[in-house]
Design an enzyme around this catalytic site. Structure first.
Site, PDB file in Angstrom:
ATOM      1  N   CYS B  86       0.615  -0.805  -0.205  1.00 28.58           N
ATOM      2  CA  CYS B  86       0.338   0.107   0.012  1.00 28.58           C
ATOM      3  C   CYS B  86       0.689   1.287   0.170  1.00 28.58           C
ATOM      4  O   CYS B  86       1.503   1.719  -0.542  1.00 28.58           O
ATOM      5  CB  CYS B  86      -0.796  -0.268   1.016  1.00 28.58           C
ATOM      6  SG  CYS B  86      -2.238   0.818   1.341  1.00 28.58           S
ATOM      7  N   HIS B 194      -3.313  -5.874   0.950  1.00 29.76           N
ATOM      8  CA  HIS B 194      -2.721  -6.030   2.596  1.00 29.76           C
ATOM      9  C   HIS B 194      -2.812  -7.267   3.090  1.00 29.76           C
ATOM     10  O   HIS B 194      -3.865  -7.951   4.170  1.00 29.76           O
ATOM     11  CB  HIS B 194      -3.544  -4.960   3.417  1.00 29.76           C
ATOM     12  CG  HIS B 194      -3.469  -3.264   3.561  1.00 29.76           C
ATOM     13  ND1 HIS B 194      -2.036  -2.960   3.922  1.00 29.76           N
ATOM     14  CD2 HIS B 194      -4.118  -2.515   3.050  1.00 29.76           C
ATOM     15  CE1 HIS B 194      -2.613  -1.410   4.048  1.00 29.76           C
ATOM     16  NE2 HIS B 194      -3.550  -1.548   3.474  1.00 29.76           N
ATOM     17  N   GLU B 196      -1.314  -8.684   4.947  1.00 33.50           N
ATOM     18  CA  GLU B 196      -1.151  -9.078   6.448  1.00 33.50           C
ATOM     19  C   GLU B 196      -2.489  -8.217   7.224  1.00 33.50           C
ATOM     20  O   GLU B 196      -2.898  -9.208   8.236  1.00 33.50           O
ATOM     21  CB  GLU B 196      -0.112  -8.248   7.482  1.00 33.50           C
ATOM     22  CG  GLU B 196      -0.763  -6.064   7.686  1.00 33.50           C
ATOM     23  CD  GLU B 196      -0.680  -5.369   6.042  1.00 33.50           C
ATOM     24  OE1 GLU B 196      -0.432  -6.178   5.075  1.00 33.50           O
ATOM     25  OE2 GLU B 196      -1.375  -4.240   6.713  1.00 33.50           O
TER      26      GLU B 196
END
Lengths: 100, 229
Positions: B86, B194, B196
């Protein structure tokens, strides 16, 4: 830069320059913000008058120098390095005497 | 192996990355403060999401000149693994480690939702545990994810198999539905989604975890004679 600073002390701030840097998206790049503003103007009944809207940035820089030629070179370098992204943006700038 | 998660003022996914690498994957991981001019003892650098330096001027434009970046650029140029997520992707673009630039989302909204992306290239240090053409469910959360590159640039990306992820449904106007790209050398990846945030079942998808697992796998196999800083 060192020389420029010396000049600043000698000449006094009234002769110092100010740069106005305009950064905008290249004509070939679609500007989503400009389109949104255009649509807003449309909804305010300016459809007839408005052909295109592009949103850019204006950056004012007060300089500690009075030498135009040097200032031009320095501002140009600043534009290339940081103030604009050459992949999507173009820039131009004007130099004028800084007002007190 | 050891990961380094860079923390800029305004990073807000640094802890998520740290948590996934340390707690979920049980890997050695440390934070790297943006003022550290010399980065040492790391096998892979993570540039996390967030709003580094408030995203002033342009996303990633100011972070790109923070002290830590020069050493990361050197590391990347020597073949070190760098992943930008990002805002991290935006920083990599500004730093010139990846080609192209980010524009405002086409609909001028901040978009935060799960999306489906297709994996086009599984022959990278970051994606080797996926199958080619596999569809992953990973969230996006950005205002400037409208990836732009000119026609020649796009041609080069395609010729070198540098487009790693494509959106199944384009959320932001990105050229060619691009969600993530890799550099020509194959050691620097940038992606808007993302991973994560999709590394544990509880979060609705674990599809992102294999990005980080792939990196571990790659480094441990010693495939690219990777370098430590």
């Amino acid at each position: 830069m060192g020389i420029a600073n010396k000049e600043a002390v000698q000449i006094g701030s009234k002769d110092m320059l100010k740069a106005k840097v305009y950064v905008s998206l290249k004509k070939t790049v679609v500007d989503p913000q400009g389109l949104a503003v255009k649509n807003a103007l449309k909804s305010l009944n300016y459809e007839q008058e408005v052909e295109e809207v592009r949103v850019g940035k204006l950056i004012d820089i007060k300089l500690n120098m009075s030498d135009r030629e040097k200032a031009e070179k320095i501002i140009d370098r600043m534009c290339k390095k940081l103030l604009s992204n050459p992949t999507i943006e173009e820039y131009n700038f004007t130099l004028e005497k800084a007002e007190e | 192996m050891r990961f380094g998660v860079v923390v800029f003022p305004g990073s807000n996914c640094d802890h998520d990355c740290f948590y996934v690498l340390g707690n979920v994957l049980k890997q050695d991981v440390k934070y790297i403060w943006h003022k550290e001019a010399e980065v040492k003892g790391v096998d892979c650098i993570v540039l996390p999401g967030g709003f580094s330096y408030g995203d002033y001027l342009r996303t990633g434009a100011i972070a790109r000149f923070s002290p830590v970046m020069q050493s990361i650029i050197n590391f990347a140029n020597k073949g070190g693994l760098v992943i930008g997520i990002c805002n991290g992707f935006q920083i990599l673009l500004e730093a010139g480690l990846l080609p192209g630039a980010m524009l405002r989302n086409k609909n001028v909204h901040f978009i935060c939702k799960h999306v489906h992306i297709k994996l086009l290239n599984n022959n990278t240090p970051f994606t080797n545990l996926y199958k080619k053409d596999e569809v992953l469910k990973i969230p996006i959360a950005h205002n400037e994810g409208n990836y732009y590159i000119n026609e020649n640039g796009l041609k080069t990306l395609k010729e070198n198999n540098q487009i790693v992820f494509q959106y199944c449904t384009n959320p932001n106007g990105a050229v060619d539905d691009i969600a993530g790209i890799i550099n020509k050398e194959g050691n620097v990846l940038g992606m808007m989604p993302h991973p994560e945030r999709s590394s544990e079942k509880e979060l609705g998808s674990q599809d992102g975890l294999f990005i980080f697992k792939s990196i571990v796998e790659w480094v441990e196999r010693g495939k690219i004679g990777h370098k430590r800083i």
